[in-house]
Design a protein around this motif. Sequence first.
Motif, PDB file in Angstrom:
ATOM      1  N   CYS A   1      11.457   5.953   4.136  1.00  0.00           N
ATOM      2  CA  CYS A   1      10.405   5.115   3.546  1.00  0.00           C
ATOM      3  C   CYS A   1      10.661   3.643   3.876  1.00  0.00           C
ATOM      4  N   GLY A   2       9.631   2.960   4.344  1.00  0.00           N
ATOM      5  CA  GLY A   2       9.766   1.530   4.607  1.00  0.00           C
ATOM      6  C   GLY A   2      10.359   1.200   5.955  1.00  0.00           C
ATOM      7  N   PHE A   3      10.064   2.006   6.977  1.00  0.00           N
ATOM      8  CA  PHE A   3      10.528   1.698   8.328  1.00  0.00           C
ATOM      9  C   PHE A   3       9.874   0.388   8.792  1.00  0.00           C
ATOM     10  N   PRO A   4      10.573  -0.395   9.623  1.00  0.00           N
ATOM     11  CA  PRO A   4      10.000  -1.667  10.075  1.00  0.00           C
ATOM     12  C   PRO A   4       8.581  -1.501  10.632  1.00  0.00           C
ATOM     13  N   GLY A   5       7.685  -2.345  10.135  1.00  0.00           N
ATOM     14  CA  GLY A   5       6.311  -2.312  10.595  1.00  0.00           C
ATOM     15  C   GLY A   5       5.434  -1.309   9.885  1.00  0.00           C
ATOM     16  N   GLU A   6       5.981  -0.523   8.968  1.00  0.00           N
ATOM     17  CA  GLU A   6       5.184   0.464   8.237  1.00  0.00           C
ATOM     18  C   GLU A   6       4.236  -0.246   7.277  1.00  0.00           C
ATOM     19  N   THR A   7       2.943  -0.103   7.500  1.00  0.00           N
ATOM     20  CA  THR A   7       1.946  -0.745   6.653  1.00  0.00           C
ATOM     21  C   THR A   7       1.640   0.139   5.439  1.00  0.00           C
ATOM     22  N   GLU A   8       0.886  -0.398   4.525  1.00  0.00           N
ATOM     23  CA  GLU A   8       0.465   0.398   3.372  1.00  0.00           C
ATOM     24  C   GLU A   8      -0.377   1.586   3.828  1.00  0.00           C
ATOM     25  N   ALA A   9      -1.223   1.377   4.826  1.00  0.00           N
ATOM     26  CA  ALA A   9      -2.039   2.475   5.351  1.00  0.00           C
ATOM     27  C   ALA A   9      -1.164   3.549   5.994  1.00  0.00           C
ATOM     28  N   ASP A  10      -0.123   3.107   6.715  1.00  0.00           N
ATOM     29  CA  ASP A  10       0.811   4.056   7.335  1.00  0.00           C
ATOM     30  C   ASP A  10       1.482   4.920   6.267  1.00  0.00           C
ATOM     31  N   PHE A  11       1.933   4.280   5.194  1.00  0.00           N
ATOM     32  CA  PHE A  11       2.639   5.018   4.158  1.00  0.00           C
ATOM     33  C   PHE A  11       1.685   5.948   3.401  1.00  0.00           C
ATOM     34  N   SER A  12       0.470   5.504   3.179  1.00  0.00           N
ATOM     35  CA  SER A  12      -0.517   6.368   2.530  1.00  0.00           C
ATOM     36  C   SER A  12      -0.785   7.612   3.375  1.00  0.00           C
ATOM     37  N   ALA A  13      -0.823   7.427   4.694  1.00  0.00           N
ATOM     38  CA  ALA A  13      -1.001   8.568   5.596  1.00  0.00           C
ATOM     39  C   ALA A  13       0.175   9.532   5.473  1.00  0.00           C
ATOM     40  N   THR A  14       1.377   8.986   5.313  1.00  0.00           N
ATOM     41  CA  THR A  14       2.557   9.829   5.143  1.00  0.00           C
ATOM     42  C   THR A  14       2.467  10.652   3.862  1.00  0.00           C
ATOM     43  N   LEU A  15       2.060  10.032   2.765  1.00  0.00           N
ATOM     44  CA  LEU A  15       1.934  10.763   1.507  1.00  0.00           C
ATOM     45  C   LEU A  15       0.900  11.881   1.618  1.00  0.00           C
ATOM     46  N   GLU A  16      -0.191  11.604   2.293  1.00  0.00           N
ATOM     47  CA  GLU A  16      -1.209  12.635   2.500  1.00  0.00           C
ATOM     48  C   GLU A  16      -0.661  13.770   3.361  1.00  0.00           C
ATOM     49  N   PHE A  17       0.192  13.418   4.315  1.00  0.00           N
ATOM     50  CA  PHE A  17       0.763  14.439   5.204  1.00  0.00           C
ATOM     51  C   PHE A  17       1.737  15.339   4.447  1.00  0.00           C
ATOM     52  N   LEU A  18       2.488  14.773   3.516  1.00  0.00           N
ATOM     53  CA  LEU A  18       3.372  15.595   2.688  1.00  0.00           C
ATOM     54  C   LEU A  18       2.577  16.670   1.968  1.00  0.00           C
ATOM     55  N   GLU A  19       1.445  16.287   1.419  1.00  0.00           N
ATOM     56  CA  GLU A  19       0.576  17.240   0.732  1.00  0.00           C
ATOM     57  C   GLU A  19       0.070  18.302   1.698  1.00  0.00           C
ATOM     58  N   GLN A  20      -0.282  17.861   2.894  1.00  0.00           N
ATOM     59  CA  GLN A  20      -0.824  18.783   3.886  1.00  0.00           C
ATOM     60  C   GLN A  20       0.205  19.831   4.297  1.00  0.00           C
TER      61      GLN A  20
END
Length: 290
Positions: free
Chosen positions: A157-176
């Motif tokens: 979590c919080g890799f350099p350059g990770e935007t809020e949109a990037d992280f939101s996409a990650t959370l959605e992917f966990l669900e998927q």
Amino acid sequence: MLKIQDGCDHFCTYCVIPYTRGRVRSLPLADCAEQAADLKERGFREIVLTGIEIASYGKDLPEKPNLADAVEAVAQAAPGVRLHLGSLEPTVITEEFCARLAALGQLCRHFHLSLQSGCDDTLKRMARRYDTAAFLAACDRLRRYFPGCSLTADLICGFPGETEADFSATLEFLEQCEFFYVHAFPYSVRPGTKAAVMPNQLSHAQKEERVLRAREVIDRLQQRYLQAQVGKTLSVLFENEWEGHAENYCRVRAETSATRGEVLPVRITGVSGDKLLGCINDLQSMTSVL
């Protein structure tokens, strides 16, 4: 634990392992089989094939065996023993790989996959060798060949350059992906890596906040998977007289005691926190250790 491999050749931008552990080195197939036979002889009921990056197993050996070859060699040398795989790169999870391992009848139905991010842009900056579509396809493949299997993963979590949109996409992917559990942790700088000097480094507070948000999703996914086990009968390897791990890696507490080291069928009756509750099935034997 049977260590079949060490080192890594991939040089992901956040990782120091290729510098500290060196390149891939694999245990020859004959040695894998010999050590597995010894473990069975000593009474072990489950063998975990582990290493730094076991998906690269064999690339350094003259005969160029692969991970499926190693698992088959261990299975042949230790019949009747449960086999469990360490962390896997999704790139190794092909149709052939799944078919060969499913045919053995000894593999535990739990797979730990190296995810790191659920955002394609972030995966590119990490220099990972897959995208989210390929990762999801690997998950689907495993579930086809190993019905009811649990999937776990690692997440930075919080890799350099990770935007809020990037992280939101990650959370959605966990669900998927419907993981059973995900080990989420904040990105930490490793001097000498490419990521250490990337722009747009996130603050400690930002990284910790994202870990907390990820864990909220992970807790919900874990409870969903655990609740789905109620009513099923699982094969449990008891590590003490009351508790053990099922073949899907769920921790199970039984109402009646068992002998340490026994593998018994347990009927799941409920969930308590992150554990399953159950009672030892009246059946005294199973057609398979799985």
